[in-house]
Design an enzyme around this catalytic site. Structure first.
Site, PDB file in Angstrom:
ATOM      1  N   ASP A 200      50.195  33.767  32.259  1.00  0.00           N
ATOM      2  CA  ASP A 200      49.274  32.638  32.103  1.00  0.00           C
ATOM      3  C   ASP A 200      49.650  31.566  33.126  1.00  0.00           C
ATOM      4  OD1 ASP A 200      47.224  31.265  30.084  1.00  0.00           O
ATOM      5  OD2 ASP A 200      48.737  29.779  30.632  1.00  0.00           O
ATOM      6  N   GLU A 243      42.689  31.743  32.357  1.00  0.00           N
ATOM      7  CA  GLU A 243      43.743  31.801  33.371  1.00  0.00           C
ATOM      8  C   GLU A 243      44.832  32.813  33.006  1.00  0.00           C
ATOM      9  OE1 GLU A 243      44.547  28.130  30.738  1.00  0.00           O
ATOM     10  OE2 GLU A 243      42.831  29.227  31.552  1.00  0.00           O
TER      11      GLU A 243
END
Length: 346
Positions: A200, A243
């Site tokens: 992430d 993301e």
């Protein structure tokens, strides 16, 4: 003149004139006169030409990569005749691009024409033929092959759009999870581990808020490029959501997966991302988990464990890797409960 192409080009289908790629035609005839006659016509009409004298020689050419897809084939040949070669082409056709076959023959009669069509010929032309009629038949064949290529290209574009993320070009969530399922099934058969890395991008909301969404999009694209460049040919990487990126490492145990993850983390942070004159160093936190091949809810369990490791990495300061532990899994469960409560709060 067997198996040779004009322009001195060795690879079938590769001939070019003034930068334009020519459609290659294979002329199969045991008559040197007809080979030259047909070959000369084809060249003057803008085709690349490959010549063969026998059916077996022609079959050897057609088995090669990028072989001609337009074939002008004599019925009577010394070994493998035109009908047998047509049948071979059609039997092999399901595994590759379509081959358009025009059968040339001095045989007359409707039954012969029917036999040729039943064997797989697309068209049938009597010798001696009129050159304009031959050209017309060739143009029909070329049009059909061009249309087929367009359809194949459109189908591939649709398939890619359905399986890949439009921003990064990586596999999308559904496809990367499907790959994980396939690799876990393979791992159970072969008794080998599969590791996953869930990464992430750190502080991504701040990146979007301070530098804008265009910069954020470029950051995600660059992260995807850096991840993909470091993988083995049989590894997988996909955009898992927002993301987050999911990596699949077949036949990779936990110690090696931790080393790989740390190397990837360093590469992500090694150079700033630039866009529209702005630069920023991007980092990524990662959670690592390895399968135990028990087969029961393994995809969900493995992803939960990787998420637990990712949560631990975030809690420990970001830009780091953590692997699954029971404590990390409890932390992930607590985070999920907190998210659920927040989503239902007024």
């Amino acid at each position: 003149m067997s198996g040779r192409s004009i322009f001195g080009v060795a690879e079938f289908g590769a001939a070019e004139v003034r930068g334009l790629r020519l459609m290659q035609a294979l002329v199969v005839d045991d008559s040197a006169v007809y080979r030259k006659l047909i070959g000369d016509h084809l060249r003057s009409w803008g085709f690349g030409v490959t010549l063969a004298e026998t059916g077996s020689e022609a079959w050897g050419i057609l088995e090669q990569p990028d072989s001609p897809k337009l074939v002008l084939l004599d019925w009577v040949l010394p070994d493998l005749d035109g009908i047998e070669l047509c049948q071979r082409i059609r039997q092999a056709g399901s595994s590759g691009p379509y081959v358009y076959v025009i059968l040339l023959t001095s045989k007359e009669g409707h039954q012969n024409m029917l036999d040729a069509m039943q064997a797989g010929a697309d068209d049938y032309l009597m010798k001696p033929f009129d050159e304009l009629e031959l050209k017309a038949r060739l143009l029909v064949g070329k049009r059909i092959l061009d249309l087929q290529e367009e359809l194949v290209s459109a189908r591939e574009s649709m398939r890619r759009a359905a399986t890949h993320d439009s921003l990064t070009g990586l596999m999308n969530r559904g496809e990367i999870v499907a790959m994980l399922l396939r690799e876990l099934e393979r791992a159970r058969r072969e008794h080998k581990p599969v590791s996953v890395i869930l990464g992430d991008v750190d502080n991504f909301k701040e990146v979007n808020d301070t530098l804008g969404h265009l910069f954020g999009d470029e950051a995600l694209r660059e992260v995807g490029r850096r991840l993909r460049a470091q993988l083995r040919v049989y590894d997988g990487v996909g955009r898992y959501g927002g993301e987050e990126f999911l990596l699949i490492l077949p036949n990779c145990d936990l110690p090696n997966a931790l080393v790989r993850a740390d190397g990837l983390r360093e590469i992500i942070a090694s150079a700033p991302v630039g866009c529209s004159g702005e630069e920023r160093r991007i980092t990524m936190s990662m959670g690592v988990a390895v399968s135990d091949c028990d087969g029961k809810n393994e995809v969900e369990m493995l992803l939960n464990r990787a998420d637990a490791g990712l949560y631990a990495a975030k809690e420990s300061g970001r830009n780091r890797i953590e692997h699954f532990t029971p404590a990390a899994e409890k932390g992930a469960a607590a985070r999920a409960r907190a998210k659920a409560r927040k989503s239902f709060s007024p």
